[in-house]
Design an enzyme around this catalytic site. Structure first.
Site, PDB file in Angstrom:
ATOM      1  N   ARG A   6       0.884  -1.179   0.000  1.00 25.59           N
ATOM      2  CA  ARG A   6       0.000   0.000   0.000  1.00 25.59           C
ATOM      3  C   ARG A   6       0.908   1.210   0.000  1.00 25.59           C
ATOM      4  O   ARG A   6       1.614   1.475   0.987  1.00 25.59           O
ATOM      5  CB  ARG A   6      -0.918  -0.009   1.219  1.00 25.59           C
ATOM      6  N   HIS A  20      -7.214   0.691  -6.598  1.00 20.65           N
ATOM      7  CA  HIS A  20      -7.437  -0.213  -5.456  1.00 20.65           C
ATOM      8  C   HIS A  20      -8.044  -1.503  -6.022  1.00 20.65           C
ATOM      9  O   HIS A  20      -9.219  -1.810  -5.799  1.00 20.65           O
ATOM     10  CB  HIS A  20      -8.374   0.459  -4.449  1.00 20.65           C
ATOM     11  N   GLN A  75      -9.936  -4.098  -3.792  1.00 23.03           N
ATOM     12  CA  GLN A  75     -11.250  -3.588  -3.385  1.00 23.03           C
ATOM     13  C   GLN A  75     -12.249  -3.784  -4.529  1.00 23.03           C
ATOM     14  O   GLN A  75     -13.357  -4.285  -4.325  1.00 23.03           O
ATOM     15  CB  GLN A  75     -11.139  -2.096  -3.037  1.00 23.03           C
ATOM     16  N   ASP A 120     -17.428   6.914  -1.526  1.00 21.20           N
ATOM     17  CA  ASP A 120     -16.152   6.771  -0.799  1.00 21.20           C
ATOM     18  C   ASP A 120     -15.895   8.111  -0.102  1.00 21.20           C
ATOM     19  O   ASP A 120     -16.554   9.121  -0.404  1.00 21.20           O
ATOM     20  CB  ASP A 120     -15.041   6.430  -1.821  1.00 21.20           C
ATOM     21  N   CYS A 123     -16.403   1.387   0.248  1.00 21.99           N
ATOM     22  CA  CYS A 123     -15.211   0.577   0.523  1.00 21.99           C
ATOM     23  C   CYS A 123     -14.827   0.620   2.000  1.00 21.99           C
ATOM     24  O   CYS A 123     -14.133  -0.273   2.482  1.00 21.99           O
ATOM     25  CB  CYS A 123     -14.050   1.038  -0.354  1.00 21.99           C
ATOM     26  N   ARG A 140     -13.300  -9.088   0.682  1.00 20.68           N
ATOM     27  CA  ARG A 140     -11.886  -8.761   0.503  1.00 20.68           C
ATOM     28  C   ARG A 140     -11.028 -10.008   0.781  1.00 20.68           C
ATOM     29  O   ARG A 140     -10.077 -10.313   0.073  1.00 20.68           O
ATOM     30  CB  ARG A 140     -11.461  -7.627   1.465  1.00 20.68           C
TER      31      ARG A 140
END
Ligand code: CP
Ligand code: NVA
Length: 294
Positions: free
Chosen positions: A100, A127, A130, A212, A251, A279
């Protein structure tokens, strides 16, 4: 060498197989308890995380692999030693690097200089894990992906880009609604051909609405100005009702009273915990795909 750096890395057939594998892993986790025995994985995080860290760490362990967590939150990678050196050293010991990072360029450098698969666990641009969990969630709720109408509302950045690319590849009919100036990147709009508008009226008739945070990790925005720009784009009971959407998606982490009201986030249409659970399953499938082939 296969990686998962962006959502463009895998074609539609590979993505469909991945989602099928994730569904199998979800249904029969015990069958895969030793699938990656003897393998090891490094997790490298420049930014905070709950869902991504826990699901990658547990996912690897549930497949029998060893995990090393490297906290890079004290400073961007590359400060103590070059990112390339970091990647070359890690490649001596582990079979995959999950990272990340603030910048997509850091991920590209890890992949270029290392000799093991690199998995994007969120960057400024994408992402993908996700997005994959979201596609599995949509499939579970609607029984198909082809033709499902998904609207993303809010700030057009990393999660938006991943959803746009995966939607295009998997036949989801996606629409993006953002305030002017907060649109997704021009190259992603061009590559996907997905409609982008600032008009909330476009939400009428969609199946699912996704939002988001208005301030992403690493953003340097004035919260007052953000509130002014984005408040008309809040997902509340009224927006859900007018649109007729069956599902609400996020998310997470979510900010109640900002991009979504508590009523919607915690309401019956919310599938945010399904997304979070998935996930784990999609990332286990990603590990199997990348580590079985090395
Ligand atoms: N959705 C997501 O990536 O959550 P975390 O930032 O907690 O990992
Ligand atoms: N857009 C958000 C996603 C967090 C999972 C961020 O980058 O902070």
């Amino acid at each position: 060498m296969k990686h998962l750096l962006t959502d463009f890395d895998w074609n539609a057939a590979e993505l469909k197989a991945l989602l099928q594998q994730a569904a199998t892993l979800k249904a029969h986790p015990a069958d895969y308890a030793q699938a990656l025995a003897g393998k090891s994985v490094a997790l490298l995080f420049e930014k905070p995380s709950l869902r991504t860290r826990v699901t990658f760490e547990l996912g690897a362990q549930q497949l029998g692999a060893l995990v090393v967590y490297l906290d890079q939150s004290h400073g961007a990678l590359g400060k103590r030693e070059p990112v390339g050196d970091f990647a070359q050293n890690l490649s001596c010991w582990v079979n995959a690097i999950v990272a990340r990072t603030y910048s997509q360029a850091t991920l590209d450098e890890l992949a270029a200089k290392g000799s093991v698969p690199v998995i994007n666990a969120l960057s400024d641009r994408f992402h993908p894990c996700q997005g994959l969990a979201d596609m599995l969630s949509l499939y579970e709720v609607f029984g198909k992906l082809e033709g499902v109408k998904l609207a993303y509302v809010g700030d057009g950045n990393n999660v938006t880009h991943s959803l746009m690319i995966l939607s295009k590849l998997l036949g989801v009919e996606m629409l993006v609604v953002t305030p002017k100036g907060c649109e997704p990147a021009a190259d992603i709009i061009q590559a996907t051909g997905i409609q982008v508008t600032d008009d909330m009226a476009a939400l009428e008739g969609v199946d699912a609405i996704y939002t988001d945070t208005w301030i992403s990790m690493g953003d340097d925005k004035d919260p007052e100005a953000v509130l002014k720009t984005f408040l008309p784009y809040q997902i509340n009971g009224d927006v859900m009702k007018k649109s007729g959407a069956k599902a609400f998606m996020h998310c997470l982490p979510a900010y109640r009273g900002k991009e979504v009201t508590a009523e919607v986030l915690e309401g019956p249409q919310s599938i945010v915990l399904r997304q979070a659970e998935n996930r784990l399953h999609v990332q286990k499938a990603v590990f199997l795909k990348l580590l079985k082939e090395d």
